[in-house]
Design a protein around this motif. Structure first.
Motif, PDB file in Angstrom:
ATOM      1  N   CYS A  41      41.152  26.538 -48.534  1.00 23.86           N
ATOM      2  CA  CYS A  41      42.327  26.955 -49.353  1.00 23.86           C
ATOM      3  C   CYS A  41      43.437  26.810 -48.651  1.00 23.86           C
ATOM      4  CB  CYS A  41      42.074  28.257 -49.862  1.00 23.86           C
ATOM      5  SG  CYS A  41      43.383  28.917 -50.813  1.00 23.86           S
ATOM      6  N   ASP A  42      44.534  26.361 -49.101  1.00 18.62           N
ATOM      7  CA  ASP A  42      45.876  26.498 -48.214  1.00 18.62           C
ATOM      8  C   ASP A  42      46.488  27.876 -48.409  1.00 18.62           C
ATOM      9  OD1 ASP A  42      47.735  24.880 -46.876  1.00 18.62           O
ATOM     10  OD2 ASP A  42      49.142  25.284 -48.501  1.00 18.62           O
ATOM     11  N   THR A  43      46.091  28.685 -49.281  1.00 19.15           N
ATOM     12  CA  THR A  43      46.788  30.121 -49.030  1.00 19.15           C
ATOM     13  C   THR A  43      46.229  30.968 -48.289  1.00 19.15           C
ATOM     14  OG1 THR A  43      47.442  29.690 -51.243  1.00 19.15           O
ATOM     15  CG2 THR A  43      47.575  31.806 -50.496  1.00 19.15           C
ATOM     16  N   CYS A  44      44.553  31.021 -48.271  1.00 18.35           N
ATOM     17  CA  CYS A  44      44.065  31.832 -47.550  1.00 18.35           C
ATOM     18  C   CYS A  44      42.868  31.597 -46.601  1.00 18.35           C
ATOM     19  CB  CYS A  44      43.334  32.701 -48.467  1.00 18.35           C
ATOM     20  SG  CYS A  44      41.639  32.157 -49.350  1.00 18.35           S
ATOM     21  N   GLY A  45      42.881  30.077 -46.360  1.00 17.74           N
ATOM     22  CA  GLY A  45      41.744  29.356 -45.526  1.00 17.74           C
ATOM     23  C   GLY A  45      40.381  29.418 -45.741  1.00 17.74           C
ATOM     24  N   ALA A  46      40.230  30.081 -47.052  1.00 21.54           N
ATOM     25  CA  ALA A  46      38.598  30.105 -47.416  1.00 21.54           C
ATOM     26  C   ALA A  46      38.018  28.736 -47.709  1.00 21.54           C
ATOM     27  CB  ALA A  46      38.429  31.058 -48.589  1.00 21.54           C
ATOM     28  N   PRO A  47      36.824  28.337 -47.291  1.00 19.28           N
ATOM     29  CA  PRO A  47      36.304  27.068 -47.449  1.00 19.28           C
ATOM     30  C   PRO A  47      36.010  26.839 -49.163  1.00 19.28           C
ATOM     31  CG  PRO A  47      35.046  28.439 -45.875  1.00 19.28           C
ATOM     32  CD  PRO A  47      35.979  29.242 -46.333  1.00 19.28           C
ATOM     33  N   LEU A  48      36.398  25.640 -49.483  1.00 23.68           N
ATOM     34  CA  LEU A  48      36.497  25.284 -51.015  1.00 23.68           C
ATOM     35  C   LEU A  48      35.184  24.637 -50.956  1.00 23.68           C
ATOM     36  CD1 LEU A  48      40.098  24.122 -51.346  1.00 23.68           C
ATOM     37  CD2 LEU A  48      39.016  26.390 -52.212  1.00 23.68           C
ATOM     38  N   ASP A  49      34.360  24.131 -50.100  1.00 23.21           N
ATOM     39  CA  ASP A  49      33.148  23.407 -50.541  1.00 23.21           C
ATOM     40  C   ASP A  49      31.872  24.199 -50.351  1.00 23.21           C
ATOM     41  OD1 ASP A  49      33.783  23.594 -47.840  1.00 23.21           O
ATOM     42  OD2 ASP A  49      33.719  21.309 -47.266  1.00 23.21           O
ATOM     43  N   VAL A  50      31.904  25.459 -50.122  1.00 20.20           N
ATOM     44  CA  VAL A  50      30.975  26.244 -49.563  1.00 20.20           C
ATOM     45  C   VAL A  50      30.543  27.056 -50.830  1.00 20.20           C
ATOM     46  CG1 VAL A  50      29.836  27.868 -48.124  1.00 20.20           C
ATOM     47  CG2 VAL A  50      31.232  26.011 -47.320  1.00 20.20           C
ATOM     48  N   ARG A  51      29.393  27.163 -51.342  1.00 19.55           N
ATOM     49  CA  ARG A  51      29.320  28.190 -52.523  1.00 19.55           C
ATOM     50  C   ARG A  51      29.350  29.756 -52.197  1.00 19.55           C
ATOM     51  NH1 ARG A  51      24.132  30.268 -52.823  1.00 19.55           N
ATOM     52  NH2 ARG A  51      22.716  29.193 -51.604  1.00 19.55           N
ATOM     53  N   ASN A  52      29.863  30.404 -52.907  1.00 17.78           N
ATOM     54  CA  ASN A  52      29.882  31.946 -52.733  1.00 17.78           C
ATOM     55  C   ASN A  52      28.451  32.506 -52.480  1.00 17.78           C
ATOM     56  OD1 ASN A  52      32.686  31.883 -53.390  1.00 17.78           O
ATOM     57  ND2 ASN A  52      32.134  32.404 -55.464  1.00 17.78           N
ATOM     58  N   LEU A  53      28.776  33.381 -51.277  1.00 21.74           N
ATOM     59  CA  LEU A  53      27.340  34.167 -50.974  1.00 21.74           C
ATOM     60  C   LEU A  53      27.482  35.585 -51.741  1.00 21.74           C
ATOM     61  CD1 LEU A  53      27.157  33.244 -47.327  1.00 21.74           C
ATOM     62  CD2 LEU A  53      25.586  32.570 -49.205  1.00 21.74           C
TER      63      LEU A  53
END
Lengths: 295, 269
Positions: B23-35
């Motif tokens: 994510c360009d706003t918070c850096g969270a990976p976009l290609d990993v599912r939520n845990l």
């Protein structure tokens, strides 16, 4: 055709092999090969994030990687007990009460938890400790028991019996008229056992955890504060070594090393991050049965 | 007509290009599912080493995984603020000043930072805290207010307002383990970025109106201002020895609640 089974390399429990990613009894991953050092230490595989450990009609989910959380989903008939300061959160519906322990004065004196707390389902309750490390699940089969160094216990299921015993590993130092007794392993150790039913015990290892089996008569020297657990068949004793090239002054810092000698048969486990044990360096006046080696 | 496909970040809800991995706003990976645990706690996204994201004209890069560092390349005119002891290093060109705070004596008395430092671009500056944990990046949208336990705050972008709230109730102050104050961050007309350091692992749960959960006070990390906190004491007795009390914070929704798994346990009588 017979159904294939998977036998966990960590807890030795067998389960149907279909679609397993982690052992349903202890959470150890099934898809990694054993990590065994050349010296024979087996590195405990970290429980995968969100793995579930089944017990009774309840299960425990392990969450996180640095300081993992053990999140129990308790069925109405199941319970767990724990030292009250490891509780992270709980649902309001989970009933929490005190479990009385024998020898309250001695426990108080030894700095062990005076109150063990019990939680009864139904509902969620979660635990974690205060250091980076690993949750170590130990499934206990009926008739088996393990000894755990104090303050490493996280939680145990209601089927697991709890007792404690004097380590008998100590030494006394004298400074003038003052005599002080030191306990490198702590004054007491916890003993957890399964009676007629299997149970699940959870420990927290600071850093990484390593296990090895000692053959009958085989022994190894371990830093006392690194000991995590041992089988009840493993004996222990104080061991001191005096390195060569040192000289004795009125204080003898650096003049001796203190270890615990563990001798088989049975399993022992250690943790890689341990508390510093302070040796005051004063002259020894008495010790528990010990071996001494001078280089 | 051709429309560009977008991916929504599951952590901060920002829109990203479909080709983005983080994510360009918070850096969270976009290609990993939520845990997400069965009990409803979601793990804060584990930011990949060297992940970059943006705020204003500036860029933040996250370095390391065990004790992550937030390195910010400040553009001319952008600035951030922080507690002065979390600064790891900076370029000489980064100008430093302090943020005037109200109630300095009260803050000093409560053990909160008496001085909040400001760093102004252009130049690079980096921050980290002193223990194993996770960097939690929380974009604060206009109108949002977030309460954070003291000393969990790492750094915030200039568009976020900073104040503090006194914890209500003597019992809360004495037994909640948070001290007398919590930091409060609010965004006015412009979105901003808030960085926290959570000890151990960080989990977030969204509480519905009236829904509550009991939390170890030392584990509380952040909450929406709409989440209320009260301390409840349970006496655990064992006859002759009297036993011990157990204090837990009852957090009641609606709103987000964040906790950390490595915490300071606060003793009770």
């Amino acid at each position: 055709m017979a159904e294939s089974t998977y036998t966990c390399r960590w807890c030795r429990m067998s389960t149907p092999a279909a679609d397993l990613t982690s052992c349903p009894t202890c959470g150890a991953p099934v898809d990694v090969r054993d990590m065994v050092s050349r010296s024979g230490w087996y590195e405990l595989p970290a429980v995968p994030d969100m793995a579930r450990l089944q017990f009774g009609r309840s299960y425990c989910q392990i969450e996180g990687a640095y300081v993992p959380v053990a999140d129990f989903n308790l069925a109405a008939e199941d319970s767990v007990y724990f030292a009250h300061h490891v509780l992270l959160w709980r649902e309001p519906g989970v009933n929490v009460s005190a479990m009385s322990l024998r020898g309250g004065w001695k426990r108080l004196f030894a700095g062990m938890p005076l109150v063990m707390t019990q939680a009864q389902g139904p509902g969620h309750i979660a635990f974690s400790r205060d250091a980076p490390g690993e949750v170590v699940p130990i499934p206990l089969q009926p008739g088996t028991a393990v000894d755990v160094r104090e303050h490493l216990f996280v939680a145990a299921t209601g089927q697991v019996g709890y007792d404690w015993f004097n380590t008998n590993v100590w030494f006394q130092t004298r400074d003038g008229d003052d005599t002080e007794t030191h306990y490198p392993l702590g004054m007491f150790m916890d003993r957890f056992s399964a009676g007629q039913q299997p149970g699940l015990l959870l420990l927290h290892a600071a850093g990484n955890a390593f296990v090895r089996g000692l053959a009958a008569g085989e022994s190894i020297l371990v830093k006392p504060t690194a000991l995590l657990f041992k089988d009840t068949t493993v004996g222990m004793q104080l061991h001191m070594e005096h390195p060569s090239g040192t000289w004795r002054s009125w204080r003898s810092w650096g003049e001796r090393y203190l270890w615990v000698r563990l001798h088989g048969p049975g399993r022992i486990a250690i943790q890689s991050a341990y508390d510093h044990f302070h040796d005051p360096g004063s002259n020894l006046s008495r010790t528990s049965p010990a071996t001494v080696w001078r280089w | 007509m051709e429309t560009a496909q977008r991916i929504e970040c599951q952590w901060c809800r920002s829109q990203n290009l479909s080709t983005a991995r983080t994510c360009d706003t918070c850096g969270a990976p976009l290609d990993v599912r939520n845990l997400v645990s069965d009990s409803g706690w979601r793990e804060a996204p584990r930011l990949r080493d060297m992940t970059e994201f943006h705020f204003g004209q500036s860029t933040c890069q996250v370095e390391g995984e065990i004790v992550p560092v937030a390195e910010i390349a400040l553009a001319q005119g952008d600035w951030v603020y922080f507690e002065h002891h979390v600064m790891l290093w900076k370029d000489e060109s980064v100008a430093m000043s302090v943020m005037p705070l109200k109630g300095g004596v009260k803050r000093a008395f409560a053990g909160m930072p008496f001085i909040v430092s400001l760093a102004q671009g252009p130049g690079r500056i980096a921050f980290s805290r002193d223990a194993t944990g996770e960097l939690v990046v929380l974009p604060i949208h206009p109108g949002q207010e977030l309460d954070v336990r003291e000393h969990a705050f790492l750094v915030a972008s200039h568009s976020i307002g900073y104040s503090y709230v006194r914890i209500q109730g003597l019992k809360n102050i004495l037994f909640s383990g948070q001290g007398m104050f919590m930091d409060r961050f609010l965004a006015g007309g412009e979105q901003g970025l808030l960085f926290l350091h959570g000890y151990g692992n960080v989990f977030e749960r969204v509480l519905q109106p009236g829904e509550s959960v009991l939390v170890e006070p030392g584990a509380f990390l952040y909450k929406d201002a709409s989440v209320t906190m009260t301390v409840e004491t349970q006496k655990l007795t064992t006859g002759l020895f009297g036993g011990q009390g157990m204090n837990l914070a009852r957090m009641t929704g609606p709103g987000r609640l964040g906790i950390q798994s490595m915490y300071v346990h606060h003793h009770t009588d």
